[in-house]
Design a protein around this motif. Structure first.
Motif, short mmCIF file in Angstrom:
data_model
loop_
_atom_site.label_atom_id
_atom_site.label_comp_id
_atom_site.label_asym_id
_atom_site.label_seq_id
_atom_site.Cartn_x
_atom_site.Cartn_y
_atom_site.Cartn_z
N GLY A 30 0.79 -1.09 -0.16
CA GLY A 30 0.05 -0.03 0.08
C GLY A 30 0.90 1.11 -0.14
O GLY A 30 0.69 2.26 -0.72
N ALA A 31 2.06 1.39 0.91
CA ALA A 31 2.80 2.46 0.70
C ALA A 31 3.49 2.69 -0.54
O ALA A 31 3.74 3.63 -0.88
N ALA A 32 4.01 1.64 -1.05
CA ALA A 32 4.58 1.83 -2.63
C ALA A 32 3.60 2.35 -3.52
O ALA A 32 4.14 3.17 -4.37
N LEU A 36 4.17 6.16 -5.14
CA LEU A 36 3.92 6.53 -6.63
C LEU A 36 3.07 7.45 -6.92
O LEU A 36 3.50 8.50 -7.77
N ALA A 37 1.94 7.30 -6.24
CA ALA A 37 0.95 8.37 -6.56
C ALA A 37 1.29 9.84 -6.29
O ALA A 37 0.99 10.72 -6.83
N LEU A 299 9.37 3.74 3.33
CA LEU A 299 8.46 4.42 2.06
C LEU A 299 7.38 5.38 2.81
O LEU A 299 7.09 6.52 2.09
N GLY A 300 6.91 5.12 4.11
CA GLY A 300 6.05 5.78 4.66
C GLY A 300 6.80 7.17 5.04
O GLY A 300 6.20 8.31 4.75
N ALA A 301 8.09 7.21 5.32
CA ALA A 301 8.79 8.50 5.63
C ALA A 301 9.01 9.10 4.18
O ALA A 301 9.20 10.23 4.13
N LEU A 302 9.17 8.47 3.17
CA LEU A 302 9.34 8.94 1.82
C LEU A 302 7.89 9.93 1.51
O LEU A 302 8.13 10.83 0.81
#
Length: 347
Positions: A30-32, A36-37, A299-302
């Motif tokens: 989900g984070a990925a 991207l979105a 990914l959450g931090a990104l």
């Protein structure tokens, strides 16, 4: 001769293959998709977002939060929380700043002393949680207030203000700065060395969680502590180690912040502990423990770093960031719960 038509489930499409099921069950999926979105969205609405300088800015921002988010995610997988994580970043930076500028301690010795103190506080948090049975939320909330009080009172006692300045003038500052506050030029972008630390921490955490016995212990104590203890898992040692890991990450971020800016305030890091938890939850960690990944937290931090800088580049009011964080947290909890439940049914 008549034939019988093959039957299928009329309530929905055929069940996915095993590979699809395995993909859906990964915490970071989900984070990925969300990352991207958000990348596509801010690239479309802000011209500067995907320029070399823009990428360098939001990567540098995400890296500091990402280091802590990964450590916090590991602790959450183990079934615990650390609300002192944000204050720890400021406390370790202040300790180095005060001991070097106020008492003349060698900067290398001060950095190592701060690490030892951070590990000791992390171990104390772990021991209190394990020995007393109190919720880690309460124990680390107490630690948070102690650290915040010391940050304010001691710094004001030494300097008469709540900030340490002039740190860049201490001897040997330039010998330590490249390790924590250095900058690398890559394709026209100024990439902080904190990004390399971020990648290294994420890689090591992923390796530990997925390829080592200690990683299995982390998932075990978070998913079913009593069962884990009954099968010989060292529950106390694992939990204490996780709290020490979070404290060490707080020290690392504290050093990065100190050597990048050459100054530190008593309020540094206060409130950031909630952002670390949000990044971990957005990355797939469950609040109940036993499920999550280091890559998901990264990914959450990104996502947070891109959104934080994307709002600025788009020319929006920066206060919208907090509204976005709230929506993102609620959405992540709902989506992660749905995906996990769906995947469990498909096994």
């Amino acid at each position: 001769m008549s034939t019988v038509a093959p039957t299928r489930d009329v309530d929905g499409p055929p069940a996915p293959t095993g590979r699809v099921t395995r993909v859906l069950r990964r915490p970071e999926v989900g984070a990925a998709v969300a990352a991207l979105a958000i990348l596509i969205f801010f690239t479309a609405v802000a011209d500067q977002f995907l320029t070399p300088s823009g990428v360098g800015t939001w990567l540098n921002s995400a890296s500091r939060f990402g280091i802590m988010a990964v450590a916090v995610a590991m602790l959450m997988i183990g079934g615990e929380f650390d609300l002192s994580a944000g204050a720890m970043t400021g406390a370790t930076g202040l300790l180095v700043g005060v001991t070097t500028t106020g008492f003349g301690l060698n900067v290398w010795v001060a950095v190592l002393l701060a690490l030892v103190v951070a590990l000791a506080i992390g171990a104390l948090n772990g021991v209190l949680v394990v020995r007393t049975g109190l919720p880690s939320f309460i124990v680390t909330l107490g630690t948070f207030f102690v650290l915040q009080g010391l940050d304010l009172a001691l710094v004001k006692l030494v300097y008469g203000q709540v900030a340490v300045q002039g740190f860049a003038k201490v001897p040997n500052f330039d010998s330590v700065r490249p390790l924590f506050g250095g900058v690398i030029e890559v394709g026209g972008a100024s990439i902080s060395v904190s990004v390399l630390w971020f990648l290294a921490v994420t890689a090591v955490a992923t390796l530990v969680l997925l390829r080592t016995r200690a990683g299995n212990w982390v998932f075990a104590v978070g998913g079913a502590q009593d069962s884990a203890r009954a099968t010989g898992v060292p529950v106390a040692r694992t939990k204490i180690g996780l709290f020490m890991t979070t404290a060490a990450a707080g020290w690392l971020v504290g050093m990065i912040s100190l050597f990048q800016s050459s100054t530190v305030q008593s309020s540094t890091g206060v409130g950031d502990e909630f952002i670390y938890i949000i990044c971990a939850v957005v990355g797939g960690c469950l609040l109940t423990g036993g499920y999550g990944s280091a890559v998901g937290a990264a990914l959450g931090a990104l996502i947070y770093g891109m959104t934080r800088q994307g709002v600025v580049y788009a020319g929006w009011d920066s206060n919208w960031l907090y509204a976005f964080l709230g929506v993102m947290l609620l959405a992540a909890v709902l989506v992660n719960n749905w995906v996990r439940t769906r995947a469990e049914r498909m096994r």
